[in-house]
Design a protein around this motif. Structure first.
Motif, PDB file in Angstrom:
ATOM      1  N   ASN A  19       7.822  10.832   4.343  1.00  0.00           N
ATOM      2  CA  ASN A  19       8.295   9.455   4.206  1.00  0.00           C
ATOM      3  C   ASN A  19       8.652   9.170   2.752  1.00  0.00           C
ATOM      4  O   ASN A  19       7.769   9.072   1.895  1.00  0.00           O
ATOM      5  CB  ASN A  19       7.207   8.485   4.683  1.00  0.00           C
ATOM      6  CG  ASN A  19       7.667   7.030   4.660  1.00  0.00           C
ATOM      7  OD1 ASN A  19       8.793   6.726   4.261  1.00  0.00           O
ATOM      8  ND2 ASN A  19       6.806   6.127   5.085  1.00  0.00           N
ATOM      9  N   PRO A  20       9.929   9.021   2.407  1.00  0.00           N
ATOM     10  CA  PRO A  20      10.315   8.778   1.009  1.00  0.00           C
ATOM     11  C   PRO A  20       9.805   7.446   0.460  1.00  0.00           C
ATOM     12  O   PRO A  20       9.742   7.269  -0.759  1.00  0.00           O
ATOM     13  CB  PRO A  20      11.851   8.804   1.055  1.00  0.00           C
ATOM     14  CG  PRO A  20      12.208   8.537   2.477  1.00  0.00           C
ATOM     15  CD  PRO A  20      11.103   9.112   3.301  1.00  0.00           C
ATOM     16  N   LEU A  21       9.430   6.516   1.332  1.00  0.00           N
ATOM     17  CA  LEU A  21       8.903   5.233   0.860  1.00  0.00           C
ATOM     18  C   LEU A  21       7.443   5.350   0.455  1.00  0.00           C
ATOM     19  O   LEU A  21       6.979   4.611  -0.411  1.00  0.00           O
ATOM     20  CB  LEU A  21       9.058   4.173   1.961  1.00  0.00           C
ATOM     21  CG  LEU A  21       8.809   2.719   1.545  1.00  0.00           C
ATOM     22  CD1 LEU A  21       9.865   2.243   0.554  1.00  0.00           C
ATOM     23  CD2 LEU A  21       8.785   1.808   2.771  1.00  0.00           C
ATOM     24  N   PHE A  22       6.719   6.285   1.060  1.00  0.00           N
ATOM     25  CA  PHE A  22       5.291   6.462   0.762  1.00  0.00           C
ATOM     26  C   PHE A  22       5.144   7.059  -0.640  1.00  0.00           C
ATOM     27  O   PHE A  22       5.618   8.148  -0.924  1.00  0.00           O
ATOM     28  CB  PHE A  22       4.640   7.371   1.797  1.00  0.00           C
ATOM     29  CG  PHE A  22       3.139   7.423   1.698  1.00  0.00           C
ATOM     30  CD1 PHE A  22       2.361   6.516   2.391  1.00  0.00           C
ATOM     31  CD2 PHE A  22       2.514   8.365   0.908  1.00  0.00           C
ATOM     32  CE1 PHE A  22       0.969   6.553   2.309  1.00  0.00           C
ATOM     33  CE2 PHE A  22       1.132   8.418   0.803  1.00  0.00           C
ATOM     34  CZ  PHE A  22       0.353   7.501   1.511  1.00  0.00           C
ATOM     35  N   GLY A  23       4.466   6.314  -1.518  1.00  0.00           N
ATOM     36  CA  GLY A  23       4.344   6.757  -2.903  1.00  0.00           C
ATOM     37  C   GLY A  23       5.631   6.582  -3.685  1.00  0.00           C
ATOM     38  O   GLY A  23       5.884   7.321  -4.642  1.00  0.00           O
ATOM     39  N   TRP A  24       6.445   5.596  -3.304  1.00  0.00           N
ATOM     40  CA  TRP A  24       7.762   5.410  -3.917  1.00  0.00           C
ATOM     41  C   TRP A  24       7.671   5.258  -5.429  1.00  0.00           C
ATOM     42  O   TRP A  24       8.497   5.816  -6.172  1.00  0.00           O
ATOM     43  CB  TRP A  24       8.447   4.186  -3.311  1.00  0.00           C
ATOM     44  CG  TRP A  24       9.803   3.920  -3.878  1.00  0.00           C
ATOM     45  CD1 TRP A  24      10.990   4.463  -3.483  1.00  0.00           C
ATOM     46  CD2 TRP A  24      10.125   3.057  -4.985  1.00  0.00           C
ATOM     47  NE1 TRP A  24      12.019   3.994  -4.258  1.00  0.00           N
ATOM     48  CE2 TRP A  24      11.520   3.131  -5.189  1.00  0.00           C
ATOM     49  CE3 TRP A  24       9.358   2.235  -5.810  1.00  0.00           C
ATOM     50  CZ2 TRP A  24      12.160   2.406  -6.194  1.00  0.00           C
ATOM     51  CZ3 TRP A  24       9.993   1.507  -6.816  1.00  0.00           C
ATOM     52  CH2 TRP A  24      11.384   1.594  -6.993  1.00  0.00           C
ATOM     53  N   VAL A  25       6.686   4.551  -5.918  1.00  0.00           N
ATOM     54  CA  VAL A  25       6.563   4.342  -7.361  1.00  0.00           C
ATOM     55  C   VAL A  25       6.402   5.674  -8.086  1.00  0.00           C
ATOM     56  O   VAL A  25       7.076   5.946  -9.083  1.00  0.00           O
ATOM     57  CB  VAL A  25       5.377   3.406  -7.677  1.00  0.00           C
ATOM     58  CG1 VAL A  25       5.098   3.374  -9.182  1.00  0.00           C
ATOM     59  CG2 VAL A  25       5.651   1.989  -7.170  1.00  0.00           C
ATOM     60  N   ASP A  26       5.514   6.526  -7.575  1.00  0.00           N
ATOM     61  CA  ASP A  26       5.276   7.820  -8.225  1.00  0.00           C
ATOM     62  C   ASP A  26       6.446   8.781  -8.046  1.00  0.00           C
ATOM     63  O   ASP A  26       6.670   9.662  -8.883  1.00  0.00           O
ATOM     64  CB  ASP A  26       4.016   8.468  -7.652  1.00  0.00           C
ATOM     65  CG  ASP A  26       2.740   7.814  -8.178  1.00  0.00           C
ATOM     66  OD1 ASP A  26       2.858   6.889  -9.006  1.00  0.00           O
ATOM     67  OD2 ASP A  26       1.646   8.216  -7.754  1.00  0.00           O
ATOM     68  N   ARG A  46       0.826  -1.207   0.000  1.00  0.00           N
ATOM     69  CA  ARG A  46       0.000   0.000   0.000  1.00  0.00           C
ATOM     70  C   ARG A  46       0.862   1.261   0.000  1.00  0.00           C
ATOM     71  O   ARG A  46       0.583   2.222  -0.728  1.00  0.00           O
ATOM     72  CB  ARG A  46      -0.920  -0.003   1.226  1.00  0.00           C
ATOM     73  CG  ARG A  46      -1.896   1.162   1.278  1.00  0.00           C
ATOM     74  CD  ARG A  46      -2.590   1.248   2.615  1.00  0.00           C
ATOM     75  NE  ARG A  46      -1.702   1.739   3.659  1.00  0.00           N
ATOM     76  CZ  ARG A  46      -1.449   3.031   3.882  1.00  0.00           C
ATOM     77  NH1 ARG A  46      -2.007   3.964   3.120  1.00  0.00           N
ATOM     78  NH2 ARG A  46      -0.636   3.401   4.850  1.00  0.00           N
ATOM     79  N   ILE A  47       1.913   1.244   0.799  1.00  0.00           N
ATOM     80  CA  ILE A  47       2.791   2.409   0.903  1.00  0.00           C
ATOM     81  C   ILE A  47       3.530   2.644  -0.417  1.00  0.00           C
ATOM     82  O   ILE A  47       3.597   3.780  -0.911  1.00  0.00           O
ATOM     83  CB  ILE A  47       3.787   2.213   2.061  1.00  0.00           C
ATOM     84  CG1 ILE A  47       3.064   2.291   3.404  1.00  0.00           C
ATOM     85  CG2 ILE A  47       4.898   3.244   2.011  1.00  0.00           C
ATOM     86  CD1 ILE A  47       3.931   1.945   4.598  1.00  0.00           C
ATOM     87  N   LEU A  48       4.098   1.611  -0.995  1.00  0.00           N
ATOM     88  CA  LEU A  48       4.875   1.754  -2.227  1.00  0.00           C
ATOM     89  C   LEU A  48       4.041   2.302  -3.371  1.00  0.00           C
ATOM     90  O   LEU A  48       4.515   3.101  -4.180  1.00  0.00           O
ATOM     91  CB  LEU A  48       5.466   0.406  -2.628  1.00  0.00           C
ATOM     92  CG  LEU A  48       6.610  -0.148  -1.767  1.00  0.00           C
ATOM     93  CD1 LEU A  48       6.869  -1.601  -2.127  1.00  0.00           C
ATOM     94  CD2 LEU A  48       7.875   0.668  -1.946  1.00  0.00           C
ATOM     95  N   THR A  49       2.795   1.865  -3.475  1.00  0.00           N
ATOM     96  CA  THR A  49       1.958   2.219  -4.630  1.00  0.00           C
ATOM     97  C   THR A  49       1.036   3.395  -4.367  1.00  0.00           C
ATOM     98  O   THR A  49       0.191   3.712  -5.205  1.00  0.00           O
ATOM     99  CB  THR A  49       1.122   1.004  -5.063  1.00  0.00           C
ATOM    100  OG1 THR A  49       0.298   0.575  -3.954  1.00  0.00           O
ATOM    101  CG2 THR A  49       2.009  -0.155  -5.477  1.00  0.00           C
ATOM    102  N   ALA A  50       1.182   4.046  -3.222  1.00  0.00           N
ATOM    103  CA  ALA A  50       0.316   5.188  -2.901  1.00  0.00           C
ATOM    104  C   ALA A  50       0.544   6.340  -3.877  1.00  0.00           C
ATOM    105  O   ALA A  50       1.646   6.532  -4.400  1.00  0.00           O
ATOM    106  CB  ALA A  50       0.576   5.654  -1.471  1.00  0.00           C
ATOM    107  N   HIS A  51      -0.506   7.098  -4.123  1.00  0.00           N
ATOM    108  CA  HIS A  51      -0.417   8.280  -4.984  1.00  0.00           C
ATOM    109  C   HIS A  51      -0.475   9.545  -4.132  1.00  0.00           C
ATOM    110  O   HIS A  51      -0.885   9.514  -2.967  1.00  0.00           O
ATOM    111  CB  HIS A  51      -1.566   8.286  -5.993  1.00  0.00           C
ATOM    112  CG  HIS A  51      -1.577   7.094  -6.904  1.00  0.00           C
ATOM    113  ND1 HIS A  51      -0.573   6.828  -7.803  1.00  0.00           N
ATOM    114  CD2 HIS A  51      -2.472   6.072  -7.017  1.00  0.00           C
ATOM    115  CE1 HIS A  51      -0.840   5.717  -8.456  1.00  0.00           C
ATOM    116  NE2 HIS A  51      -1.976   5.229  -7.986  1.00  0.00           N
ATOM    117  N   LYS A  52      -0.062  10.633  -4.710  1.00  0.00           N
ATOM    118  CA  LYS A  52      -0.103  11.903  -3.986  1.00  0.00           C
ATOM    119  C   LYS A  52      -1.539  12.193  -3.563  1.00  0.00           C
ATOM    120  O   LYS A  52      -2.453  12.194  -4.398  1.00  0.00           O
ATOM    121  CB  LYS A  52       0.432  13.046  -4.854  1.00  0.00           C
ATOM    122  CG  LYS A  52       0.535  14.365  -4.088  1.00  0.00           C
ATOM    123  CD  LYS A  52       1.184  15.453  -4.925  1.00  0.00           C
ATOM    124  CE  LYS A  52       1.334  16.737  -4.116  1.00  0.00           C
ATOM    125  NZ  LYS A  52       2.000  17.802  -4.895  1.00  0.00           N
TER     126      LYS A  52
END
Length: 800
Positions: free
Chosen positions: A332-339, A302-308
């Motif tokens: 948190n640099p991991l939150f929304g890591w993909v985006d 959930r954290i990795l794929t979160a959007h802004k």
């Protein structure tokens, strides 16, 4: 004239045989012409295919760099595979040629393409044999003519065919793609690509996943029998499924042995002994619910794929979630890591298909100990809960009419029904509310949870909902207070049946675990652990002038003057209320937010007793300040993320925030250590735990025993436990079993004992907190005339 006459006499009419020979010549010429034209047409046809004019021919760049789709792998800090993220690609993990057992290579070549090393993509001899035996001799067991390279071409680029005609068109395209693949890749690379692409069923895509699923080992460790079984599946994995059709799969495996014998890869004696072997599997179905720390892995996904966060994307009632996500996005640099981490070409990583390697902070041993502790205690606690509710007509809800009446209870049940998956599916199907409710009252077959394993039974969906609610829930998290590394994470009793995460997602009232924040505030506001207050019920007034008289569960020293150290050690509510009356609720809110608690907190005088709702993760984060010299450490889930080739994309480091002054820190630490030594956490010092390590802690219990908490910390680990019902009206009636010291503390005790017993872990009961020599915690000043060196001698004499 005479000569002319003679010549005329030599001319004679054509005979029938002459005409026949002429016709034969014309037919032969026509046949040759047809053959040449046909050959030229076929040649032209293949040239056009080869150049992509007819059919689909992948671009050269794509042939040179096929778009591989691999599952991302999550690893623990001690190198164990925790699980995988996969979707469209299936559970496919890349294996290099050197990572594949030679037995697999030999078995594959012997069975699928005996002349693999000799051809350039197409085996004309095999094609001819297949055509003659199949079309002329009508043999069903003629064997195929496809080479391994052709099969790879089919895997990579050929869509499913819609019939014989479609397949006839696809076949020549595959031949041409195979020829091109042979131009761009070595034989080893083709074998490797083929084995990485093949789907062995049960989400085992590729040889590496297949080895794990069917034999629980690495692909390089497969023995000859295991290799032959997997290669045998290549012909038709569903038909030769070793799980559902073991005898059929065994027969196919033996055919592979015969092919290896014909190819001189094994001897006759080896053939005979291998064919006699029984089928031996170590099968484990791959599912995202399986593996190490499933609650953690789901939260990480959930954290990795979160959007802004955008407010329009949240429901009206999700205001707090929007705030939480907004804070996480910024901090948190991991939150929304993909985006946040696009590739060089501007596209974004796909955790399901890009084969990322995600290195987490979880220690698989400590995670196992945490899960064991949860299971051991919750199993015992659940029996006690069932005993209490056995004859209650309101079970699993409380029978206390002061809390809930029959109408409220029925409303809660109907709300739970409307939030269920069964109700949602019924609505999508267009069923009326009455139809859905009838279904909820109709007995049906189902599987339900028990601590002894799933139970197949028949009950109404309504009864199953109440049965599920009768199980108490829990959340546990343990982390290093210095590095922030989260070592263990258990979001509930069983991820298969209870997927709501009570570490990060769920928030519950924290009760007396709030008191260390209040007392730290006091210690930084000219109070000392030795200051005395009256231990009597106070009457306080809120901002609106309404009176508030807090209750107290203890009866010791009523009417006496008691010091703050004793009050917090014994979790006295009256003293906490008196402290709050002399301080500012708004300032307490501000300070609690500085500890990392992001939820909205009421700035009211009763806040001192913990009516606010906070998650286990927030509480563990906050308590790191008590173990780390006043420095709050934000939790870290991941240390590094690499691409499929091991190139580092991102690394993550600790973030510290000072939230307690030095003097305030030593004052509150001294009291929290005393909580475990002689207060509400002292059962850790007795059987069955008998823990000798220096540690601090705090118990917490909310009204009517709805929530039980224990927060424990050492110089090396901070851990938090919550236990309670699915709803706050589901709880023990008795304080003896419903308090935090009974519901939550035992999980911590079991866990930390297991950690200390494992000598492979770097934790020792001899580790102590460092206190400055000569420190007197009852003085307003920090030291006397000088600042002596720090020592690890505990706090003896600090209150003299």
């Amino acid at each position: 004239m005479i000569e002319e006459t003679d010549n005329m006499q030599d001319v004679s009419p054509r005979t029938p045989s002459d005409s026949k020979r002429m016709r034969t010549k014309r037919i032969v010429r026509w046949l040759w012409a047809s053959f040449l034209i046909f050959t030229a047409a076929v040649f032209l046809f293949f040239i056009l295919i080869y150049n992509g004019i007819i059919g689909y021919m992948p671009p050269i760049e794509e042939l040179r760099n096929p778009q591989d789709r691999f599952a991302s792998i999550i690893y623990s800090a001690d190198g164990q595979e925790m699980g995988r993220y996969f979707r469209n690609s299936g559970n496919r993990v890349y294996a290099d040629f050197a990572e594949i057992s030679p037995h697999v290579i030999h078995a594959l070549i012997a069975t699928e393409d005996a002349r693999f090393e000799d051809h350039s993509g197409i085996d004309l001899r095999a094609v001819t044999r297949a055509v003659v035996k199949t079309m002329i001799l009508r043999q069903k067991n003629a064997g195929g003519g496809s080479t391994i390279t052709q099969q790879l071409a089919k895997q990579l680029y050929t869509p499913p065919s819609n019939g014989l005609l479609s397949r006839m068109v696809q076949k020549p395209v595959e031949w041409m793609i195979a020829i091109k693949l042979e131009r761009f890749y070595s034989k080893e690379e083709i074998i490797k690509m083929y084995l990485n692409q093949f789907d062995f069923l049960y989400n085992a895509v590729g040889i590496k996943s297949a080895a794990k699923v069917y034999f629980n080992k690495d692909a390089k460790d497969l023995d000859i029998a295991e290799a032959a079984l997997l290669v045998g599946m290549v012909k038709n994995p569903s038909y030769y499924n070793p799980v559902r059709k073991p005898e059929r799969a065994r027969g196919r495996r033996n055919v592979v042995f015969e092919q290896m014998y014909k190819a001189d890869m094994i001897s006759q004696a080896q053939l005979d002994s291998l064919q006699a072997l029984p089928l031996q599997l170590h099968f484990s179905r791959v599912d995202h619910k399986e593996g190490i720390a499933p609650y953690f892995r789901e939260e990480l996904r959930r954290i990795l794929t979160a959007h802004k966060p955008e407010r329009a994307n949240y429901e009206e009632w999700e205001k707090q979630k929007f705030i939480d996500d907004s804070i996480a996005w910024e901090t948190n640099p991991l939150f929304g890591w993909v985006d946040k981490n696009p590739k060089a070409d501007g596209t974004y990583y796909d955790i399901y298909n890009d084969g990322l390697k995600i290195y987490t902070t979880i220690d698989s041993r400590m995670q196992d100990y945490a899960e064991q502790a949860v299971n051991e205690h919750m199993r015992s606690l659940q029996k006690a809960f069932f005993r209490e509710k056995r004859n209650s007509p309101t079970a699993p809800y409380t029978s206390n009419p002061a809390e809930i009446n029959a109408a409220t209870r029925e409303k809660l049940i109907r709300t739970a029904i409307k939030q269920s998956e069964r109700h949602r599916v019924g609505k999508i199907a267009g069923k009326s509310e009455d139809e859905i409710m009838r279904e909820f009252n109709t007995p049906t077959e189902m599987m339900v949870f028990s601590y002894d394993g799933p139970i197949d039974t028949v009950m109404t969906p309504r009864d199953s909902l109440l049965y599920t609610k009768s199980f108490l829930r829990t959340g546990f998290m343990s982390m290093d207070p210095v590095t922030g590394y989260v070592k263990a994470y258990v979001g509930g009793p069983d991820f298969h049946f209870f997927q709501y995460d009570m570490v990060s997602t769920g928030r519950r009232q924290i009760g007396s675990t709030i008191k260390p924040f209040l007392y730290t505030y006091a210690m930084e506001s000219d109070f000392t652990p030795c200051d005395m207050l009256l231990n009597a019920q106070p009457t306080l007034y809120d901002a609106a002038g309404r009176p508030w008289c807090p209750r107290n569960s203890g009866h010791a020293r009523i009417g006496e003057m008691v010091d703050l150290r004793w009050a917090l050690t014994n979790s006295n509510n009256w003293i906490s209320a008196r402290l709050m009356a002399e301080l500012s609720p708004a300032e307490l809110v501000r300070r609690m937010h500085s500890y990392g608690i992001t939820n909205s907190l009421p700035a009211v005088i009763s806040l001192c007793l913990g009516p606010c709702e906070v998650s286990v993760k927030e509480m563990v984060t906050a308590y790191t300040a008590f173990a780390n010299k006043g420095m709050r450490t934000d939790p870290i889930y991941v240390t590094a993320i690499t691409d499929a080739n091991g190139n580092i994309i991102s690394e993550f480091s600790p973030v510290h925030t000072e939230v307690i002054t030095e003097l305030g820190y030593y004052r509150i630490l001294s009291i929290l250590l005393n909580v475990v030594d002689s207060g509400t956490g002292s059962r850790l010092r007795r059987a069955p735990y008998n823990i000798t390590a220096q540690m601090g802690g705090k118990t917490g219990t909310t009204n009517f025993n709805a929530d039980g908490w224990f927060m424990g910390f050492t110089p090396e680990l901070v851990s938090g436990v919550w236990v309670g019902g699915d709803e706050r009206y589901i709880h023990f009636n008795s304080m003896a079993e419903g308090q935090g010291a009974s519901m939550a503390l035992p999980i911590y005790g079991l866990y930390i004992n297991k950690v200390y017993a494992d000598k492979s872990l770097p934790y020792s009961q001899s580790k102590k907190f460092v206190f400055p020599e000569g420190l007197n915690l009852c003085y307003k000043e920090f030291y006397g005339d000088s600042e002596p060196e720090a020592v690890e001698e505990g706090i003896e004499g600090a209150f003299d």
